[in-house]
Design a protein around this motif. Structure first.
Motif, short mmCIF file in Angstrom:
data_model
loop_
_atom_site.label_atom_id
_atom_site.label_comp_id
_atom_site.label_asym_id
_atom_site.label_seq_id
_atom_site.Cartn_x
_atom_site.Cartn_y
_atom_site.Cartn_z
N SER A 37 0.92 -1.50 0.44
CA SER A 37 0.04 -0.11 0.02
C SER A 37 0.85 1.41 -0.27
CB SER A 37 -0.72 0.05 0.90
OG SER A 37 -1.48 1.51 1.54
N GLN A 38 2.16 1.02 1.46
CA GLN A 38 3.01 2.50 1.04
C GLN A 38 3.40 2.63 -0.67
OE1 GLN A 38 2.59 4.58 3.25
NE2 GLN A 38 0.79 3.71 4.59
N GLY A 39 3.92 1.67 -0.53
CA GLY A 39 4.86 1.51 -1.46
C GLY A 39 4.40 2.27 -3.26
N GLN A 45 3.14 2.94 -8.80
CA GLN A 45 3.26 1.74 -9.45
C GLN A 45 3.16 1.06 -8.54
OE1 GLN A 45 4.04 2.08 -12.08
NE2 GLN A 45 4.26 3.62 -12.20
N THR A 46 2.19 -0.86 -8.95
CA THR A 46 1.79 -1.58 -8.03
C THR A 46 3.02 -2.56 -7.43
OG1 THR A 46 -0.36 -1.71 -9.42
CG2 THR A 46 -0.04 -3.40 -7.95
N VAL A 47 3.15 -1.71 -5.97
CA VAL A 47 4.41 -2.58 -5.74
C VAL A 47 4.16 -4.34 -4.92
CG1 VAL A 47 5.90 -3.16 -3.97
CG2 VAL A 47 5.64 -0.72 -5.14
N LEU A 68 9.15 -3.35 -7.84
CA LEU A 68 9.02 -2.09 -8.06
C LEU A 68 8.32 -2.09 -9.63
CD1 LEU A 68 7.59 0.99 -7.64
CD2 LEU A 68 10.79 1.02 -7.71
N PRO A 69 7.39 -2.37 -9.85
CA PRO A 69 7.33 -2.03 -11.70
C PRO A 69 7.50 -0.71 -12.06
CG PRO A 69 5.15 -3.20 -10.87
CD PRO A 69 5.92 -2.38 -9.66
N PRO A 77 9.07 -4.85 -17.49
CA PRO A 77 8.26 -5.06 -16.63
C PRO A 77 8.44 -4.51 -15.35
CG PRO A 77 8.83 -7.44 -16.65
CD PRO A 77 9.85 -6.48 -17.92
N ASN A 78 9.91 -4.54 -14.75
CA ASN A 78 10.10 -4.44 -13.44
C ASN A 78 10.64 -3.29 -13.80
OD1 ASN A 78 8.06 -5.45 -11.60
ND2 ASN A 78 9.40 -7.48 -12.09
#
Length: 246
Positions: A37-39, A45-47, A68-69, A77-78
């Motif tokens: 959530s915090q990422g 980005q969706t961590v 980390l995308p 992708p990442n």
């Protein structure tokens, strides 16, 4: 109380959250959810995180498979993946309002850096996004209730990125993709003796890591472009000699 202090340390360090976790539930799952959530809040980005294993009585823990995308316009992708993150919490030095970590070791991270035609890069964009979204410093002593430890200060004595595998894609600049294993990157006294607010730790660590990766990327970029220029000069000289003697 020492076990309770350990829980507070880990939650606040990784999540920058409050004490609502005492309501119950799985600690490891809670930490995993809050990192994600915090990422996302920091990087937009969706961590994702594979697993979290916190050993409270030992003041230690590990986090596996953080990804980390990249922003959508990049083909990789990442931007960054972390194989294993280990925590060494100094329970003796930790107080209610100041958390001390002897070490955070990030083992075998992988960084994928892609440069664009105009010299921009995914890593640079992520650094700018994190800077924009990081919590701002506040005069917490004036706003928090007396005795509150919701956002204590944090000092990290040693932060290590070990065996970072770096991939640099220079195809947009007329070059090619390159791979390198970076020497261990060690940062000391993150937060200084005074510490930084726990809510800012995740962003500070991410910025420090990405800044160092970006610095190393520029170094690799310079070396590879120089190598290519040298090869092109050799080819031109070889062609010229061939024309002279034929």
């Amino acid at each position: 109380m020492k076990i309770l202090a350990s829980i507070v340390v880990v939650i606040l360090l990784l999540c920058g959250g409050a004490l609502w976790f005492l309501a119950g539930g799985s600690l490891n799952e809670l930490i995993k959810a809050q990192i994600e959530s915090q990422g996302k809040a920091l990087t937009e980005q969706t961590v994702t995180v594979d697993t979290v294993d916190i050993q409270l009585t030992k003041g230690a823990g590990s986090i596996l498979g953080i990804k980390l995308p990249n922003p959508s316009k990049y083909t990789y992708p990442n931007a960054f993946t972390l194989g294993e993150v280990t925590l060494d919490i100094n329970l003796e030095a930790t107080k209610t309002d100041h958390v001390v970590l002897d070490a955070i070791i990030i083992n075998s991270p992988k960084a994928f850096v892609q440069l664009t035609e105009n010299g921009n890069a995914n890593i640079k964009e992520l650094m700018d996004t994190i800077e924009k979204n990081m919590p701002k410093s506040e005069k917490s002593s004036e706003t928090k209730p007396q005795g509150s430890s919701i956002d204590p200060l944090v000092t990290i004595n040693k932060l290590v990125l070990a065996d970072t595998a770096l991939t640099v894609d220079l195809t947009a600049l007329g070059n090619k993709e390159h791979s390198a294993t970076l020497p261990n990157i060690t940062l000391t006294k993150v937060g200084g003796d005074a510490g930084i607010p726990a809510s800012q730790v995740g962003g500070v660590i991410a910025k420090e890591m990405l800044s160092e990766i970006w610095r190393q990327t520029k170094k690799v970029q310079k070396e590879k472009i120089k190598e290519k220029a040298t090869e092109e000069l050799k080819e031109k000289a070889k062609k010229k000699l061939s024309e002279l003697f034929n």
